[in-house]
Design a protein around this motif. Structure first.
Motif, PDB file in Angstrom:
ATOM      1  N   ALA A 144      50.612 -53.512 -76.769  1.00  0.00           N
ATOM      2  CA  ALA A 144      51.587 -52.430 -76.942  1.00  0.00           C
ATOM      3  C   ALA A 144      53.012 -52.916 -76.672  1.00  0.00           C
ATOM      4  O   ALA A 144      53.975 -52.257 -77.057  1.00  0.00           O
ATOM      5  N   ALA A 145      53.133 -54.082 -76.014  1.00  0.00           N
ATOM      6  CA  ALA A 145      54.470 -54.607 -75.713  1.00  0.00           C
ATOM      7  C   ALA A 145      55.020 -55.453 -76.863  1.00  0.00           C
ATOM      8  O   ALA A 145      56.132 -55.974 -76.769  1.00  0.00           O
ATOM      9  N   LEU A 146      54.240 -55.572 -77.950  1.00  0.00           N
ATOM     10  CA  LEU A 146      54.612 -56.501 -79.025  1.00  0.00           C
ATOM     11  C   LEU A 146      56.061 -56.351 -79.506  1.00  0.00           C
ATOM     12  O   LEU A 146      56.810 -57.316 -79.563  1.00  0.00           O
ATOM     13  N   LEU A 147      56.460 -55.136 -79.855  1.00  0.00           N
ATOM     14  CA  LEU A 147      57.811 -54.972 -80.392  1.00  0.00           C
ATOM     15  C   LEU A 147      58.880 -55.278 -79.346  1.00  0.00           C
ATOM     16  O   LEU A 147      59.934 -55.834 -79.670  1.00  0.00           O
ATOM     17  N   ASP A 148      58.608 -54.928 -78.098  1.00  0.00           N
ATOM     18  CA  ASP A 148      59.582 -55.211 -77.044  1.00  0.00           C
ATOM     19  C   ASP A 148      59.747 -56.721 -76.865  1.00  0.00           C
ATOM     20  O   ASP A 148      60.856 -57.210 -76.672  1.00  0.00           O
ATOM     21  N   VAL A 149      58.629 -57.448 -76.922  1.00  0.00           N
ATOM     22  CA  VAL A 149      58.701 -58.905 -76.795  1.00  0.00           C
ATOM     23  C   VAL A 149      59.508 -59.475 -77.960  1.00  0.00           C
ATOM     24  O   VAL A 149      60.428 -60.276 -77.775  1.00  0.00           O
ATOM     25  N   ILE A 150      59.150 -59.044 -79.176  1.00  0.00           N
ATOM     26  CA  ILE A 150      59.850 -59.560 -80.356  1.00  0.00           C
ATOM     27  C   ILE A 150      61.349 -59.265 -80.255  1.00  0.00           C
ATOM     28  O   ILE A 150      62.192 -60.115 -80.543  1.00  0.00           O
ATOM     29  N   ARG A 151      61.677 -58.068 -79.808  1.00  0.00           N
ATOM     30  CA  ARG A 151      63.092 -57.681 -79.701  1.00  0.00           C
ATOM     31  C   ARG A 151      63.843 -58.624 -78.775  1.00  0.00           C
ATOM     32  O   ARG A 151      64.937 -59.090 -79.078  1.00  0.00           O
ATOM     33  N   ALA A 199      57.766 -69.530 -81.135  1.00  0.00           N
ATOM     34  CA  ALA A 199      57.768 -68.248 -80.425  1.00  0.00           C
ATOM     35  C   ALA A 199      56.600 -67.374 -80.881  1.00  0.00           C
ATOM     36  O   ALA A 199      55.961 -66.706 -80.071  1.00  0.00           O
ATOM     37  N   VAL A 200      56.306 -67.401 -82.184  1.00  0.00           N
ATOM     38  CA  VAL A 200      55.167 -66.628 -82.699  1.00  0.00           C
ATOM     39  C   VAL A 200      53.897 -67.051 -81.969  1.00  0.00           C
ATOM     40  O   VAL A 200      53.106 -66.214 -81.510  1.00  0.00           O
ATOM     41  N   GLY A 201      53.709 -68.353 -81.820  1.00  0.00           N
ATOM     42  CA  GLY A 201      52.528 -68.872 -81.142  1.00  0.00           C
ATOM     43  C   GLY A 201      52.463 -68.419 -79.692  1.00  0.00           C
ATOM     44  O   GLY A 201      51.411 -68.019 -79.200  1.00  0.00           O
ATOM     45  N   ARG A 202      53.609 -68.453 -79.018  1.00  0.00           N
ATOM     46  CA  ARG A 202      53.619 -68.065 -77.604  1.00  0.00           C
ATOM     47  C   ARG A 202      53.398 -66.570 -77.434  1.00  0.00           C
ATOM     48  O   ARG A 202      52.719 -66.137 -76.512  1.00  0.00           O
ATOM     49  N   ILE A 203      53.973 -65.790 -78.343  1.00  0.00           N
ATOM     50  CA  ILE A 203      53.781 -64.336 -78.261  1.00  0.00           C
ATOM     51  C   ILE A 203      52.302 -64.004 -78.486  1.00  0.00           C
ATOM     52  O   ILE A 203      51.701 -63.221 -77.750  1.00  0.00           O
ATOM     53  N   ALA A 204      51.702 -64.627 -79.520  1.00  0.00           N
ATOM     54  CA  ALA A 204      50.297 -64.364 -79.839  1.00  0.00           C
ATOM     55  C   ALA A 204      49.407 -64.724 -78.655  1.00  0.00           C
ATOM     56  O   ALA A 204      48.502 -63.960 -78.291  1.00  0.00           O
ATOM     57  N   HIS A 228      50.247 -64.905 -75.472  1.00  0.00           N
ATOM     58  CA  HIS A 228      50.493 -64.027 -74.330  1.00  0.00           C
ATOM     59  C   HIS A 228      49.837 -62.657 -74.513  1.00  0.00           C
ATOM     60  O   HIS A 228      49.282 -62.091 -73.568  1.00  0.00           O
ATOM     61  N   LEU A 229      49.892 -62.124 -75.730  1.00  0.00           N
ATOM     62  CA  LEU A 229      49.379 -60.767 -75.970  1.00  0.00           C
ATOM     63  C   LEU A 229      47.950 -60.764 -76.537  1.00  0.00           C
ATOM     64  O   LEU A 229      47.421 -59.708 -76.850  1.00  0.00           O
ATOM     65  N   LYS A 230      47.374 -61.945 -76.682  1.00  0.00           N
ATOM     66  CA  LYS A 230      46.016 -62.069 -77.233  1.00  0.00           C
ATOM     67  C   LYS A 230      45.909 -61.453 -78.632  1.00  0.00           C
ATOM     68  O   LYS A 230      45.024 -60.660 -78.939  1.00  0.00           O
ATOM     69  N   LEU A 231      46.872 -61.794 -79.467  1.00  0.00           N
ATOM     70  CA  LEU A 231      46.874 -61.331 -80.855  1.00  0.00           C
ATOM     71  C   LEU A 231      46.791 -62.547 -81.766  1.00  0.00           C
ATOM     72  O   LEU A 231      47.075 -63.670 -81.349  1.00  0.00           O
ATOM     73  N   ALA A 232      46.413 -62.299 -83.037  1.00  0.00           N
ATOM     74  CA  ALA A 232      46.476 -63.380 -84.023  1.00  0.00           C
ATOM     75  C   ALA A 232      47.944 -63.645 -84.348  1.00  0.00           C
ATOM     76  O   ALA A 232      48.762 -62.720 -84.332  1.00  0.00           O
ATOM     77  N   GLU A 233      48.261 -64.900 -84.647  1.00  0.00           N
ATOM     78  CA  GLU A 233      49.644 -65.212 -85.023  1.00  0.00           C
ATOM     79  C   GLU A 233      50.046 -64.439 -86.274  1.00  0.00           C
ATOM     80  O   GLU A 233      51.193 -64.032 -86.431  1.00  0.00           O
ATOM     81  N   ALA A 234      49.071 -64.246 -87.169  1.00  0.00           N
ATOM     82  CA  ALA A 234      49.358 -63.501 -88.400  1.00  0.00           C
ATOM     83  C   ALA A 234      49.806 -62.076 -88.077  1.00  0.00           C
ATOM     84  O   ALA A 234      50.668 -61.511 -88.750  1.00  0.00           O
ATOM     85  N   GLU A 235      49.220 -61.502 -87.034  1.00  0.00           N
ATOM     86  CA  GLU A 235      49.605 -60.141 -86.656  1.00  0.00           C
ATOM     87  C   GLU A 235      51.021 -60.094 -86.105  1.00  0.00           C
ATOM     88  O   GLU A 235      51.763 -59.144 -86.350  1.00  0.00           O
ATOM     89  N   VAL A 236      51.397 -61.108 -85.344  1.00  0.00           N
ATOM     90  CA  VAL A 236      52.751 -61.171 -84.813  1.00  0.00           C
ATOM     91  C   VAL A 236      53.745 -61.298 -85.969  1.00  0.00           C
ATOM     92  O   VAL A 236      54.755 -60.589 -86.030  1.00  0.00           O
ATOM     93  N   ARG A 237      53.414 -62.181 -86.920  1.00  0.00           N
ATOM     94  CA  ARG A 237      54.284 -62.317 -88.105  1.00  0.00           C
ATOM     95  C   ARG A 237      54.357 -60.994 -88.862  1.00  0.00           C
ATOM     96  O   ARG A 237      55.399 -60.621 -89.388  1.00  0.00           O
ATOM     97  N   GLY A 238      53.234 -60.299 -88.911  1.00  0.00           N
ATOM     98  CA  GLY A 238      53.193 -59.007 -89.608  1.00  0.00           C
ATOM     99  C   GLY A 238      54.175 -58.019 -89.009  1.00  0.00           C
ATOM    100  O   GLY A 238      54.854 -57.289 -89.728  1.00  0.00           O
ATOM    101  N   ALA A 239      54.268 -57.997 -87.687  1.00  0.00           N
ATOM    102  CA  ALA A 239      55.182 -57.061 -87.028  1.00  0.00           C
ATOM    103  C   ALA A 239      56.632 -57.516 -87.198  1.00  0.00           C
ATOM    104  O   ALA A 239      57.518 -56.701 -87.457  1.00  0.00           O
ATOM    105  N   VAL A 240      56.870 -58.817 -87.062  1.00  0.00           N
ATOM    106  CA  VAL A 240      58.245 -59.316 -87.204  1.00  0.00           C
ATOM    107  C   VAL A 240      58.779 -58.981 -88.594  1.00  0.00           C
ATOM    108  O   VAL A 240      59.913 -58.502 -88.746  1.00  0.00           O
TER     109      VAL A 240
END
Lengths: 234, 602
Positions: free
Chosen positions: B16-23, B36-41, B43-55
């Motif tokens: 749920a913190a994904l957008l705050d982290v990206i911001r 950064a995508v790799g580190r965010i994924a 940290h939040l236990k998400l796929a890197e593709a999902e992080v890219r999807g939100a960005v």
């Protein structure tokens, strides 16, 4: 459990509480065409081909639960024409190469086009420039043929629950992305499931492209939906 | 590196913190790198593709560098009418790059953006989070020179606007332009009076009072507010939520901006009243990214309300009513104004609308019952509690009770915010705003209706011209086709892409419209574009696609003569094929020049 009474094109039908219009129709031997829906997955309502009309309002039959006394219009000519145009939009929006596609004959988009007797889309082709992703060991992702049904996003996950496929960008530039790191760890069986879950030829299992010859594939002789209309799907 | 310094690690390990982290990453580094995508994924236990999807979903996030300083210049039709083209050229000349690019030295990035809520003071831009209004080419050049010389954007604001825009916590050049103060929103109000009145009643009585007032949602859809609260309250759940939709993204609206600037206490009081009515402990203000400059001001107001005992433990002195409000931010996506997309975004995901049912009142934020109300609706609800349903219902018309805050912009002498009673005619409004001689009035923004002079007697109310508040005046020399084109570009850009009719249909409609606008259309094209418009409206999943064909459909209805004049009469078919263009394209693709020799076979 109490049954819900409703009608499809005037025909009396019964549904279980919580059933969607698509599921209930199927149980009553009525085919409502779907493309993005896949049994067992949470409906996405992305293709809108299952659009029906209830009391003058249009709704996606794959996400809408049946309610008591609902009178569903399914085959009104204008509705069928809307569905046909949505199918045509998918052909115009992507780059579909039916004659050379490994999925030809097993492709649900192609089968729907046959069912709706599509010859040529009424829309101009948009010829998008899309990329192919073949950097993972077992599957390839050809975005040219992708219809954004999101079945892969919903139905294919790594063992720890992470999504292997995800949407990137938005609007007309929206695309499916495969997570390379997670996809590298797919098992043979998971890779097969990824290919099977894709209604078109966007996710293909590497190395087994033309395993079954054309003419012996799923929709080569039997139109899509025929199983439901014959009652086999009940 | 200390944990609290790292923009990734200082957030909880919660998707749920994904957008705050990206911001935070975007703010610190100017983009979200692969690393950064790799580190965010991780940290939040998400796929890197999902992080890219939100960005990539949000306009103000980017995987590629956007420059050490970034200019987002509004691209709305009003911005263009007020001189955007020359301003854009000045930015490009001075920065040394085109819009959509970053300068070679990496210092300046130039990007167009959708309406930023400053339609009454265009052309406007957001530069490193600071809003610049009423831009001219000279000002644009000075901003870039200043940035290159090391003066931060916020230090380049020479004079502040009026009211709270001058406060130390805002310090913005934005002006309020309040032209007409009506009795409801701008009536005299003692902070706390509404909430104290509410907690003296039962929640059911509060809901009844709001129902009796006839208050309909001010965001544009007009759902009865009391009924929404009742549905939400009736749901049995561990928690309920109140969400304030402060994502006004409809081009031409800026009235919520003025409420957030000048009446935040009233708004937060309205949220507390709603919280009491539905049984919520938490209120969420979803603030559009474009209004992030107001955030410190809003946080300070919240702190003040807590100090005064109107928020927090035993709010308004009622034991057991522990209601507080948090602010969450968007990141640039019009579709997040749609309530279910807003909830997805508030949960840290891509802002894609949800299927309904279930509706947010039964399954909203984190799957719990949630009432999502517009800024103006909640502020109005507070005033209803203070003044009583009967007082409110006496204003406006029978079906559309009360007053409406309108944002008026475009070709008029007095652009700004007007609080008017429902039932006002377009002609009345034009007179108030000094828009005499208008050729067309866009009521409700691009998703609304384009009204021709023959319709200026029509009334602004739910039963005739419904509007979330945007009114754009077009003077006699404006080109309707240019306006429609800008609006269709907007919808194509802002569609989330989830469903076929909206994703592909809007592109096809724009293409077909372009054919007609270029004078290559026939009567058959007019017929087809109408049918395609109906298809997109009928089959799209959310309000965006259900209204996006309106720029074309409502101008076809209001200005049939313009379309008739553009098409080739009596011709059944016009080929769009242009030989000269095709040869030019072919040569460009082949990378060679055509050689013209005398033909031997003539």
């Amino acid at each position: 459990m109490t049954e819900i009474r409703f009608t499809i094109d005037g025909r009396a039908c019964l549904a279980k509480p919580g059933q969607t219009i698509v599921e209930a129709a199927k149980a009553n031997g009525v085919y409502i065409p779907v493309l993005c829906h896949y049994e067992g997955l949470k409906p996405a309502g992305s293709c809108r081909i299952c659009t029906v009309r209830v009391a003058g309002r249009y709704m996606a039959a794959c996400t809408q639960p049946v309610t008591e006394g609902m009178a569903v219009e399914n085959t009104a000519p204008d509705l069928e024409d809307m569905r046909k145009s949505l199918i045509e939009m998918l052909f115009a929006e992507g780059n579909h190469l039916c004659p050379s596609c490994e999925k030809s004959g097993n492709c649900e988009l192609q089968a729907l086009a046959y069912r709706y007797r599509m010859m040529v889309p009424r829309f101009p082709y948009l010829w998008p420039v899309r990329t192919v992703e073949a950097g993972t060991p077992l599957v390839m992702l050809d975005r040219n043929r992708c219809v954004q049904c999101l079945r892969c996003v919903r139905g294919v996950r790594a063992r720890d629950g992470r999504k292997i496929f995800a949407s990137v960008r938005r609007g007309a530039r929206v695309a499916i992305e495969i997570d390379r790191k997670l996809a590298a760890r797919l098992s043979e069986e998971e890779a097969r499931r990824a290919m099977d879950i894709c209604p078109v030829g966007a996710i293909l299992r590497k190395g087994t492209g033309f395993a079954k010859p054309i003419g012996k594939r799923r929709f080569d002789r039997t139109p899509i939906g025929a199983d439901i209309e014959k009652g086999i799907g009940r | 590196m200390a944990q609290d310094k790292d923009p990734v690690l200082r957030h909880p390990k919660d998707p749920a913190a994904l957008l705050d982290v990206i911001r935070d990453v975007q703010a610190a580094a100017g983009h979200v790198s692969d690393e950064a995508v790799g580190r965010i994924a991780a940290h939040l236990k998400l796929a890197e593709a999902e992080v890219r999807g939100a960005v990539t979903f949000y306009h103000f996030f980017s995987l590629a560098p956007r420059g050490r300083s970034t200019v987002y210049l509004n691209d709305s039709i009003t911005s263009r009418m007020m001189g955007r083209t020359a301003v854009a050229r000045a930015f490009e000349d001075e920065a040394g790059c085109r819009f959509g690019e970053v300068s070679a030295d990496g210092a300046i990035g130039l990007f167009p953006t959708s309406c930023i809520g400053m339609n009454d003071q265009e052309p406007s831009a957001i530069v490193d989070g600071t809003v610049f209004t009423a831009l001219t080419p000279d000002k644009a050049r000075a901003i870039i020179r200043g940035l290159r010389a090391g003066t931060p954007a916020r230090d380049q604001v020479a004079a502040f606007g009026d009211g709270a825009n001058q406060s130390d916590l805002v310090r913005s050049m934005v002006v309020n332009n309040i032209r007409r103060r009506g009795p409801v929103l701008f009536g005299a109000h003692e902070t706390g009076a509404a909430l104290r009145q509410a907690v003296a009643m039962t929640p059911e009585q509060v809901i009844d009072e709001v129902k009796r007032s006839g208050l309909l949602g001010r965001g544009g859809a007009g759902f009865p507010t009391g009924l929404k609260w009742e549905f939400c309250r009736r749901e049995k759940a561990a928690q309920h939520y109140v969400v304030c939709n402060a994502d006004e993204g409809e081009p031409g609206t800026f009235k919520d901006r003025v409420i957030l600037t000048e009446l935040p206490r009233l708004l937060f009081e309205g949220m507390a009243v709603a919280g009491y009515a539905v049984g919520a402990r938490t209120g969420i203000l979803y603030l559009r990214s474009e209004y992030a400059y107001l955030r410190d001001h809003l946080e300070a107001v919240l702190a003040g309300l807590r100090k005064d005992g109107l928020l927090g433990r035993s709010a308004a002195g009622l034991k057991g009513f522990d209601f507080d409000i948090v602010i969450k931010s968007g990141a640039g996506a019009y579709v997040c104004g749609e309530e279910s997309a807003l909830l997805e975004s508030a949960e840290g995901k891509r802002g894609e609308p949800r299927d309904r049912p279930p509706f947010p009142v039964s399954s909203g934020y984190q799957g719990l019952p949630t009432t999502v109300n517009n800024v103006e609706t909640l502020a109005t609800a507070a005033r209803i509690l203070a003044g009583g349903a009967a007082w409110f219902k006496a204003l406006g018309t029978t079906q559309s009770a009360g007053t409406k805050l309108l944002s008026v912009s475009g070709d008029c002498a007095r652009p700004g915010v007007y609080e008017v009673e429902y039932g006002l005619t377009v002609a009345d409004l034009l007179e108030m705003a000094g828009g005499a001689g208008a050729k067309a009035v866009q009521v409700g923004g691009p998703s609304g209706t384009c009204v021709a002079p023959a319709g200026f007697g029509r009334r602004i109310c739910f039963s005739d011209l419904a509007t979330g508040g945007s009114v754009i005046v077009f003077g006699p020399r404006r080109d309707i086709f240019e306006i429609v084109e800008n609006f269709m570009d907007f919808f194509v850009e802002e569609s989330c892409g989830w469903c076929v009719p909206c994703r592909a249909g809007n592109v096809l409609l724009r293409k077909k419209f372009g054919k007609i606008a270029r004078g290559l259309g026939t009567a058959e094209d007019l017929r087809e574009i109408e049918a395609w418009g109906k298809l997109v409206k009928s089959t799209s999943r959310c309000g965006l696609g259900q209204t996006s064909p309106n720029p074309i459909l409502t101008t076809m209805k209001s200005f049939p003569e313009l379309y008739e004049a553009r098409i080739r009469k009596g011709e059944a078919f016009v080929s769009e094929f242009d030989l000269a263009t095709a040869i030019r394209d072919g040569c460009a693709a082949a990378g060679r020049e055509p050689e013209c020799k005398e033909s031997l076979h003539d």
